[in-house]
Design an enzyme around this catalytic site. Structure first.
Site, PDB file in Angstrom:
ATOM      1  N   LYS A 132       0.843  -1.207   0.000  1.00 54.58           N
ATOM      2  CA  LYS A 132       0.000   0.000   0.000  1.00 54.58           C
ATOM      3  C   LYS A 132       0.873   1.249   0.000  1.00 54.58           C
ATOM      4  O   LYS A 132       0.595   2.221  -0.706  1.00 54.58           O
ATOM      5  CB  LYS A 132      -0.948  -0.020   1.208  1.00 54.58           C
ATOM      6  CG  LYS A 132      -2.066  -1.024   1.021  1.00 54.58           C
ATOM      7  CD  LYS A 132      -2.846  -1.340   2.279  1.00 54.58           C
ATOM      8  CE  LYS A 132      -3.805  -2.510   1.994  1.00 54.58           C
ATOM      9  NZ  LYS A 132      -4.506  -3.000   3.162  1.00 54.58           N
TER      10      LYS A 132
ATOM     11  N   GLN B 261      -4.889  -1.735   9.343  1.00 53.81           N
ATOM     12  CA  GLN B 261      -4.710  -3.075   8.770  1.00 53.81           C
ATOM     13  C   GLN B 261      -5.280  -4.135   9.718  1.00 53.81           C
ATOM     14  O   GLN B 261      -4.920  -4.183  10.897  1.00 53.81           O
ATOM     15  CB  GLN B 261      -3.214  -3.331   8.510  1.00 53.81           C
ATOM     16  CG  GLN B 261      -2.927  -4.598   7.763  1.00 53.81           C
ATOM     17  CD  GLN B 261      -3.479  -4.593   6.327  1.00 53.81           C
ATOM     18  OE1 GLN B 261      -3.357  -3.610   5.608  1.00 53.81           O
ATOM     19  NE2 GLN B 261      -4.097  -5.684   5.928  1.00 53.81           N
TER      20      GLN B 261
ATOM     21  N   ASP C  40     -11.564   2.313   3.348  1.00 54.92           N
ATOM     22  CA  ASP C  40     -11.837   0.875   3.226  1.00 54.92           C
ATOM     23  C   ASP C  40     -13.343   0.623   3.091  1.00 54.92           C
ATOM     24  O   ASP C  40     -13.759  -0.488   2.769  1.00 54.92           O
ATOM     25  CB  ASP C  40     -11.346   0.140   4.485  1.00 54.92           C
ATOM     26  CG  ASP C  40     -10.004  -0.536   4.278  1.00 54.92           C
ATOM     27  OD1 ASP C  40      -9.660  -0.822   3.120  1.00 54.92           O
ATOM     28  OD2 ASP C  40      -9.311  -0.783   5.285  1.00 54.92           O
TER      29      ASP C  40
END
Ligand code: NAP
Length: 283
Positions: A52, A96, A119
């Site tokens: 990422k 994460q 997200d």
């Protein structure tokens, strides 16, 4: 012989578009910023976070990583999220998952400002997706849709079967296929006669987490097969939820693992961060 859907290629195209738009924003003095929080030392999470970060650099974003020890308390983690919610340089926040035991993932997701929730895991963004009026789409299912569009695979009127009903893949995947007028069935571990259901699918999406679970006898001749799985085979080699070698002989198009859905997830994350930046700057 099936078309092998090239996730790397589609992902590169999406990221290139993001890079071009970012260049324009930077000329106006606006630089999109993504904050990635990683707690503990899970090796898979470390790989995802590094990928990422690399993608952010490639498209021209500011990228800030917060690597916290596994001993981090819930209060410390929430304090960091609150700080990033207020940080003007940061447009997107990603924590994460999975988090180490003892930390409440749900509370962390809900603490992220919905405007920075790139997200699309926050309940308010999930609700918006449900009613079809959303700013962000969850990265993996949206990545699958991007691939279908890129290969001109229509969804309308098609029998779509999703195996798996997780909040991050299965459920939103089904919703996005429904938005495009697919006739959608969601299956899971309690589904009876799974094979009978999957064999109806014109578009079959596997999001199970079990290596090579979908075998050729579960697939209709000519189906499009999307493999979301990221598993390890008996030799520890990365593979998907689909028995690729045998299924590819039967279907019309299929995503490989690696090189299929995986790269798309990151591309959509970049797209979402750019969108968050634009929204936060009233553009
Ligand atoms: P998950 O939360 O563990 O969900 C798995 C789903 O599969 C559950 O709904 C489960 O049913 C269902 N399932 C398990 N065994 C089954 C069976 N025998 N028959 C039918 N359904 C069964 O997993 P996830 O987070 O959705 O992830 C799924 C896979 O995608 C994993 O391999 C993960 O690593 C991968 N993934 C990849 C990306 C990417 O970027 N490519 C992103 C996210 C996830 P129940 O609900 O009944 O338990």
């Amino acid at each position: 012989m099936a078309i092998i859907i090239d996730g790397k290629k589609v992902s590169a195209e999406v990221k290139e578009q993001v890079r071009i738009e970012t260049e324009e924003l930077i000329k106006k003095g606006i630089k999109p910023g993504l904050a990635v929080i990683i707690v503990g030392d899970d090796p898979a999470s470390r790989v995802y976070v590094n990928n990422k970060k690399k993608a952010c650099e490639k498209v021209g974003f500011l990228s800030k990583e917060f690597a916290l020890p596994a001993t981090t308390t819930q209060e410390e983690l929430l304090a960091l999220v609150n700080e990033l919610n207020e940080d003007k340089e940061i447009n997107g926040i990603l924590c994460q998952l999975p988090l180490p035991k003892g930390l409440d993932e749900k509370a962390v997701i809900e603490a992220i400002s919905p405007l920075k929730d790139v997200d699309a895991f926050h309940a308010s963004n999930v609700g918006k997706i449900m009613i079809g009026d959303y700013d962000f789409l969850p990265c993996t299912p949206a990545g699958v849709m991007e691939m279908l569009h890129s290969y001109n695979i229509p969804v309308e009127g098609k029998e779509c079967v999703v195996i798996g009903r997780s909040n991050i893949v299965g459920k939103p995947m089904a919703m996005l296929l429904l938005h495009e007028n697919g006739t959608v069935t969601i299956t899971h571990s309690r589904t009876k006669n799974l094979k009978e259901v999957t064999k109806r699918a014109d578009i079959l999406v596997a999001a199970i987490g079990k290596p090579k679970f979908v075998t050729a006898d579960m697939v209709k001749e000519g189906a499009v097969v999307i493999d979301v799985g990221m598993d390890r085979d008996e030799n520890g080699k990365l593979c998907g939820d689909v028995d690729f070698e045998n299924v590819k002989e039967k279907c019309s198009a299929i995503t490989p693992v690696p090189g299929g859905v995986g790269p798309m997830t990151i591309a959509v994350l970049m797209k979402n961060t750019l969108k968050a930046c634009k929204i936060q700057n009233n553009l």
